[in-house]
Design a protein around this motif. Structure first.
Motif, mmCIF file in Angstrom:
data_model
loop_
_atom_site.group_PDB
_atom_site.id
_atom_site.type_symbol
_atom_site.label_atom_id
_atom_site.label_comp_id
_atom_site.label_asym_id
_atom_site.label_seq_id
_atom_site.Cartn_x
_atom_site.Cartn_y
_atom_site.Cartn_z
ATOM 1 N N GLY A 107 33.298 43.889 64.356
ATOM 2 C CA GLY A 107 33.309 42.576 63.711
ATOM 3 C C GLY A 107 32.031 41.801 63.947
ATOM 4 N N GLU A 108 31.363 42.043 65.086
ATOM 5 C CA GLU A 108 30.112 41.362 65.399
ATOM 6 C C GLU A 108 28.975 41.893 64.541
ATOM 7 N N ILE A 109 28.996 43.203 64.229
ATOM 8 C CA ILE A 109 27.987 43.786 63.331
ATOM 9 C C ILE A 109 28.176 43.246 61.916
ATOM 10 N N VAL A 110 29.422 43.292 61.421
ATOM 11 C CA VAL A 110 29.700 42.821 60.058
ATOM 12 C C VAL A 110 29.403 41.330 59.927
ATOM 13 N N GLY A 111 29.646 40.567 60.986
ATOM 14 C CA GLY A 111 29.443 39.118 60.949
ATOM 15 C C GLY A 111 28.079 38.664 61.431
ATOM 16 N N LEU A 152 33.365 38.668 62.053
ATOM 17 C CA LEU A 152 34.224 38.633 60.877
ATOM 18 C C LEU A 152 35.400 39.555 61.142
ATOM 19 N N TYR A 153 36.594 38.985 61.182
ATOM 20 C CA TYR A 153 37.804 39.770 61.431
ATOM 21 C C TYR A 153 38.515 39.984 60.104
ATOM 22 N N GLU A 154 38.752 41.248 59.756
ATOM 23 C CA GLU A 154 39.378 41.586 58.482
ATOM 24 C C GLU A 154 40.894 41.492 58.598
ATOM 25 N N LEU A 155 41.483 40.610 57.810
ATOM 26 C CA LEU A 155 42.930 40.432 57.813
ATOM 27 C C LEU A 155 43.585 41.419 56.860
ATOM 28 N N ASP A 156 44.896 41.617 57.017
ATOM 29 C CA ASP A 156 45.626 42.537 56.148
ATOM 30 C C ASP A 156 45.590 42.097 54.692
ATOM 31 N N SER A 157 45.373 40.817 54.464
ATOM 32 C CA SER A 157 45.311 40.298 53.095
ATOM 33 C C SER A 157 44.024 40.690 52.391
ATOM 34 N N GLY A 158 43.073 41.267 53.129
ATOM 35 C CA GLY A 158 41.776 41.600 52.561
ATOM 36 C C GLY A 158 40.747 40.519 52.792
ATOM 37 N N HIS A 181 38.089 36.670 58.182
ATOM 38 C CA HIS A 181 38.218 35.444 58.971
ATOM 39 C C HIS A 181 37.005 35.320 59.886
ATOM 40 N N ARG A 182 36.213 34.281 59.716
ATOM 41 C CA ARG A 182 35.041 34.042 60.560
ATOM 42 C C ARG A 182 35.502 33.319 61.818
ATOM 43 N N CYS A 183 35.322 33.956 62.959
ATOM 44 C CA CYS A 183 35.849 33.411 64.203
ATOM 45 C C CYS A 183 34.921 33.764 65.361
ATOM 46 N N PRO A 184 35.096 33.128 66.523
ATOM 47 C CA PRO A 184 34.265 33.460 67.680
ATOM 48 C C PRO A 184 34.444 34.909 68.089
ATOM 49 N N PRO A 185 33.475 35.478 68.801
ATOM 50 C CA PRO A 185 33.624 36.860 69.260
ATOM 51 C C PRO A 185 34.808 37.005 70.197
ATOM 52 N N LYS A 186 35.279 38.237 70.356
ATOM 53 C CA LYS A 186 36.453 38.513 71.175
ATOM 54 C C LYS A 186 36.291 37.928 72.573
#
Length: 507
Positions: free
Chosen positions: A217-221, A238-244, A247-252
């Motif tokens: 997600g850090e690479i994609v975002g 960028l975290y990919e949700l099941d809806s497609g 979600h832009r959010c802080p790193p893990k």
């Protein structure tokens, strides 16, 4: 005695309804009331206890809660949660795909330990991993624990009693060891991924992941503004949700950090920024260093509803839609009917690809159609197609993937495997292994990987400029050695960015 319970973002009012039993103050719709202060929660709890005392002297009437099903309770429980989008998605997936098919119509107060154990056995018989079943049982335990707190049950049947069951040593539920490769393997996989996509982006991304240990997600975002001359700032994912949706959010675990980059990687990232002037994506209106890829053979774009559109319309996860298509018996009847209606309303046809270019890489698509065939030389089994070697035109080396109709018949060669079982996440393990080989101090390894060591020993350790310099020099040596080995195989490459590196004067 009633009391206010801190739930992080709010307080909830808890009141005694019987010996060892407590209830939660709810509104007219049956949802937990969220109080801003402890005092307000305590007042509401006191009022609720007075009502309980009044009802105790009146003729008892069977409460509505005794007729509440697990499906009804789980729905309200899910709505009451206020957690990260990724956690909410996982809970929803666990509930819809594994708990509701078994317990949806069962009364919340009548689920027994034998029911839970029987469900777990059936999940094992279906071939699910022990670690996955343990996770789903954990979600069931959370739901039923809150049902106990609210006085709907006396005990939690999902609690696993210690010292019971099979004893086969510590290794019983161990998963397979994560596959890693070496520096040359990363270089060759990056080259193949670029050949499969038909552009340089995948080469730069795979090398970046391998030599920084960044999460997917850090690479994609990764946004261009966080790429510095000798470092990369990890500020978002960028975290990919099941809806497609993404979600832009802080790193893990809020693992914000600065990752030092050796000169060769800084040059690759600078070249990527200069070569690809990305337009802002429609998701967030932001520019990202990497974007998704379209069909390399220029396949015609065909409009049509996609699986994620069906999931949104039916209000379920994409995994549930997939189960309706592949394992309808595993989906609760009401959910299956709702999904099938959404398919009919949208005119969804299976196997019809939209062909639209993606603003971001999809984790599954990247791993399935780029990384896996690059690492193994085979396209994976994906119904209705069986697993098959990547068909290649032999010249120039290492071969160009054949495209279009009749590609297999025109193939002149295929790739040998580099690392069977390697995944994109395995490149994170590769970076850690490289640092182990270079005798990198633990403090610097934790910083680079985004881990946190709260021990006293770690608190008294510090990172020096010399440690950083030694690591950068070590990574550079490994990179140059992999380039030299690749140059021995062939002096050039069909991938432009790698071809330029191979033709640079040798140091």
């Amino acid at each position: 005695m009633g009391y206010g319970e801190n739930r992080g973002e709010y307080w909830r009012a808890r009141y005694k309804i019987g010996p060892g039993k407590y209830g939660t103050v709810k509104d007219a719709n049956g949802k937990t009331v969220r109080f801003k202060t402890r005092r307000a929660a305590e007042k509401a709890a006191a009022v609720a206890e007075e009502e309980v005392a009044k009802q105790a002297v009146q003729p008892s009437v069977a409460p509505e809660s005794e007729r509440m099903t697990f499906g009804e309770y789980a729905s309200g429980w899910y709505e009451d949660q206020d957690l990260a989008a990724s956690t909410m998605q996982n809970y929803r997936r666990h509930i819809e795909e594994h708990l509701l098919p078994e317990f949806e119509d069962a009364l919340i107060g009548e689920i027994s330990k034998s029911d839970v154990d029987a469900w777990e056995r059936r999940e094992r018989e279906r071939g699910y991993a022990a670690s996955s079943i343990k996770t789903w049982r954990g979600t069931l335990h959370l739901i039923l624990a809150d049902a106990v707190d609210e006085g709907l049950r006396d005990s939690n049947p999902a609690t696993r009693r210690r010292g019971r069951g099979k004893r086969a040593g510590r290794s019983r539920n161990r998963g397979p060891e994560k596959v890693v490769t070496n520096a040359l393997g990363v270089l060759l996989i990056a080259e193949r991924a670029a050949l499969l996509s038909g552009r340089d982006d995948e080469f730069v991304a795979v090398v970046t992941k391998g030599y920084t240990g960044m999460r997917w997600g850090e690479i994609v975002g990764l946004e261009p503004e966080f790429v510095r001359p000798a470092a990369v700032r990890v500020e978002w994912q960028l975290y990919e949700l099941d809806s497609g949706e993404f979600h832009r959010c802080p790193p893990k675990d809020d693992s914000y950090r600065t990752i030092d980059t050796p000169d060769f990687l800084s040059d690759l990232l600078a070249g990527q920024m200069a070569r690809t002037k990305q337009a802002p994506c429609e998701c967030h209106g932001l520019r990202y260093l990497f974007s998704g890829h379209g069909a390399a053979n220029g396949a015609a774009q065909r409009p049509g509803a996609k699986l994620v559109d069906v999931a949104r319309a039916a209000g379920v996860s994409t995994g549930t839609v997939s189960n309706v298509l592949n394992r309808p018996a595993a989906v609760a009847e009401g959910t299956r009917v709702r999904v099938e209606k959404a398919m009919a309303d949208l005119g969804y046809f299976r196997w019809q690809a939209s062909g639209e270019n993606a603003a971001h890489w999809r984790r599954s698509a990247f791993a399935t159609w780029l990384f896996h065939p690059a690492a193994t030389g085979w396209y994976p089994k994906k119904a209705p197609e069986e697993a098959r070697p990547v068909p290649l035109l032999a010249d120039p080396w290492p071969g160009i993937p054949a495209r279009g109709r009749g590609a297999t018949a025109r193939a002149q060669a295929c790739w040998l495997p580099i690392a069977r079982g390697l995944t994109p996440h395995g490149l994170r393990h590769f970076q850690k292994t490289m640092m182990d080989e270079l005798r990198t101090p633990e403090k610097l390894k934790d910083e680079r990987m985004g881990h946190e060591d709260g021990s006293v020993q770690a608190r008294y350790s510090h990172i020096t400029p010399e440690m950083r310099r030694d690591l950068m020099e070590g990574l550079t040596r490994m990179w140059l050695a992999s380039l030299a080995a690749r140059r021995q195989m062939a002096p050039g490459s069909p991938v432009p960015v790698l071809d330029a590196l191979l033709k640079e004067p040798q140091q």
